[in-house]
Design a protein around this motif. Structure first.
Motif, PDB file in Angstrom:
ATOM      1  N   GLU A 145     -14.328  -0.513   1.997  1.00 23.98           N
ATOM      2  CA  GLU A 145     -13.104   0.254   2.211  1.00 23.98           C
ATOM      3  C   GLU A 145     -12.158  -0.420   3.203  1.00 23.98           C
ATOM      4  N   ARG A 186      -7.177   1.536  -5.084  1.00 15.85           N
ATOM      5  CA  ARG A 186      -6.751   1.133  -3.748  1.00 15.85           C
ATOM      6  C   ARG A 186      -6.182   2.345  -3.000  1.00 15.85           C
ATOM      7  N   PHE A 187      -6.120   2.256  -1.696  1.00 20.94           N
ATOM      8  CA  PHE A 187      -5.514   3.312  -0.904  1.00 20.94           C
ATOM      9  C   PHE A 187      -4.007   3.338  -1.154  1.00 20.94           C
ATOM     10  N   GLY A 220      -9.229  -2.110   1.765  1.00 22.91           N
ATOM     11  CA  GLY A 220      -8.107  -1.396   1.162  1.00 22.91           C
ATOM     12  C   GLY A 220      -8.397  -0.660  -0.125  1.00 22.91           C
ATOM     13  N   TRP A 221      -9.670  -0.566  -0.516  1.00 22.14           N
ATOM     14  CA  TRP A 221     -10.038   0.105  -1.763  1.00 22.14           C
ATOM     15  C   TRP A 221     -11.133   1.124  -1.517  1.00 22.14           C
ATOM     16  N   TYR A 222     -11.085   2.226  -2.271  1.00 22.70           N
ATOM     17  CA  TYR A 222     -12.220   3.139  -2.319  1.00 22.70           C
ATOM     18  C   TYR A 222     -13.385   2.458  -3.045  1.00 22.70           C
ATOM     19  N   MET A 237       0.838  -1.194   0.000  1.00 26.87           N
ATOM     20  CA  MET A 237       0.000   0.000   0.000  1.00 26.87           C
ATOM     21  C   MET A 237       0.872   1.243   0.000  1.00 26.87           C
ATOM     22  N   GLU A 252      -3.771   7.178   4.553  1.00 28.13           N
ATOM     23  CA  GLU A 252      -4.959   7.497   3.767  1.00 28.13           C
ATOM     24  C   GLU A 252      -6.103   6.554   4.146  1.00 28.13           C
ATOM     25  N   ARG A 253      -5.817   5.272   4.259  1.00 29.36           N
ATOM     26  CA  ARG A 253      -6.841   4.296   4.658  1.00 29.36           C
ATOM     27  C   ARG A 253      -7.426   4.663   6.020  1.00 29.36           C
ATOM     28  N   ARG A 254      -6.561   4.998   6.982  1.00 27.15           N
ATOM     29  CA  ARG A 254      -7.030   5.336   8.322  1.00 27.15           C
ATOM     30  C   ARG A 254      -7.935   6.556   8.297  1.00 27.15           C
ATOM     31  N   GLN A 268      -1.228   3.629   4.358  1.00 29.27           N
ATOM     32  CA  GLN A 268      -2.001   3.256   5.544  1.00 29.27           C
ATOM     33  C   GLN A 268      -2.667   4.485   6.168  1.00 29.27           C
TER      34      GLN A 268
END
Length: 289
Positions: free
Chosen positions: A260, A235-236, A263-265, A1, A241-243, A239
Motif C-alpha cells: 500500500e 490505486r488510491f 499507492g495501491w490497495y 493520484m 485516502e492513502r494517508r 493522498q
C-alpha cells in the motif's frame, strides 16, 4: 493520484464510491473505476478459474452455480463466463462506444455480447448486492442468471431470495468484505444448507478476515490464505485516502512497505472448503499458486 471528480471518505478511510453503484446502467461505474485503474476482478480470475477446475474434477460436475457477493453490475460474471479482461469491459462501456445510447439499447447490446462471447456455458452466476439498480441491470442484460439485492447484514432473505441464494457450488467476492461480515456469510450458509459451497474471498489487507474464518470453522470449513502473493485492487484516489489507509494498516500492525505504501490497495485471497472435501484432495497447491 486524483480523479476528475471528488469523493468523501467513508468510515473505513476509503473514498465513498456508493454513487457509482446505483445508476440505471454501468457506464459511470466503469468510467470511474477505469480512472482508478481498478483491476481486482482480472487478477482474481486465474484463482477463480483454478478453483472452478479443481471443484469440477473433485466433484465430477461440469455445471457450476456461482454466487458472487457484492457483484455490482455483474463484472465477475462477465469475466468468468466470457474470459474477458478489464480493458475489454472498460472499452465496452467507453464513451466512444456507447455515448448517447439508451439504457434499453445497452441491455440489448449486452445480451448479444454475452451470447456471442461466452466461453464457459457451464457457469451459472447469481449475484448478491445491496444495489437494486445494479442487480436489475445485470440480470436484465443476462450478465447474471439471477440476483438478490437484499442487505443481508441487516435483513434476512425472503423465501424467494433464499431460493436464489441456494444451490451454490462456489461463493466468491472481490472486495465486499469489510462492508460484508460473518452475518452475511451465515445467512448464505443457511440458505444453502445442508449443502456446503466452496468459497474464495479477496479481502483488502486493511480488513481482518478472522471473524469470517471462525464462523466458517463452526460450519465445518477449513480456510487457507494464498501465501505467495497479494493482489492489486486499485490505486488510491487521493493522498488523503492513502494517508488514512496507511494509518489503519499501521494500527493493525501490518507493514505497508512494498504494498500500500506504493499507492495501491492490496488484497489477500482466502480459500475455504468443507472439511470432507479437503480430505479428498490437497488444498496446498491452491494456496501456493
Amino acid at each position: 493520484m486524483s480523479t476528475a471528480e471528488s469523493f468523501d471518505l467513508d468510515e473505513t478511510g476509503k473514498i465513498d464510491l456508493s454513487q457509482i453503484y446505483d445508476r440505471p446502467d454501468p457506464r459511470h461505474y466503469y468510467s470511474t473505476l477505469r480512472r482508478l485503474e481498478y483491476i481486482i476482478p482480472e487478477v482474481a480470475k486465474p484463482v477463480f478459474q483454478s478453483i472452478i477446475s479443481t471443484f469440477r474434477r473433485t466433484r465430477d460436475k461440469g455445471r457450476l452455480r456461482i454466487l458472487d457477493v457484492g457483484c455490482s453490475y455483474g463484472i465477475n460474471a462477465a469475466m468468468l463466463k466470457c474470459d474477458l479482461e478489464m480493458e475489454d469491459l472498460y472499452s465496452f462501456y467507453g464513451p466512444g462506444v456507447v455515448a448517447g445510447a439508451k439504457r434499453h439499447e445497452l441491455i440489448v447490446r449486452d445480451r448479444r455480447l454475452i451470447k456471442d462471447l461466452v466461453k464457459d456455458p457451464g457457469l451459472e452466476v447469481v449475484g448478491l448486492d445491496s444495489s437494486e439498480a445494479a442487480i436489475r441491470y445485470a440480470t436484465e442484460a443476462n450478465l447474471l442468471d439471477a440476483g438478490v439485492n437484499t442487505d443481508l447484514e441487516n435483513d434476512a432473505p425472503s423465501p424467494e431470495e433464499a431460493r436464489i441464494l441456494s444451490g451454490a457450488d462456489l461463493v466468491i467476492s472481490t472486495g465486499c468484505v469489510g462492508y460484508v461480515s460473518e452475518s452475511t456469510i451465515e445467512k448464505i450458509l443457511a440458505a444453502n444448507a445442508p449443502k456446503k459451497p466452496w468459497m474464495v474471498h479477496f479481502v483488502l489487507r486493511m480488513f481482518p478476515f478472522d471473524a469470517i474464518t471462525d464462523t466458517l470453522a463452526k460450519f465445518g470449513y477449513v480456510t487457507e490464505k494464498v501465501e505467495t502473493q497479494t493482489f492489486l485492487q486499485r490505486r488510491f484516489a487521493t493522498q488523503e485516502e492513502r494517508r488514512q489507509v496507511l494509518h489503519r494498516l499501521d494500527g493493525l500492525g501490518i507493514d505497508a512497505g512494498g504494498c500500500e505504501a506504493n499507492g495501491w490497495y492490496h488484497a489477500e485471497a482466502f480459500i475455504s472448503c468443507p472439511e470432507e472435501d479437503c480430505s479428498s484432495f490437497d488444498l496446498r497447491p491452491l494456496v501456493s499458486m
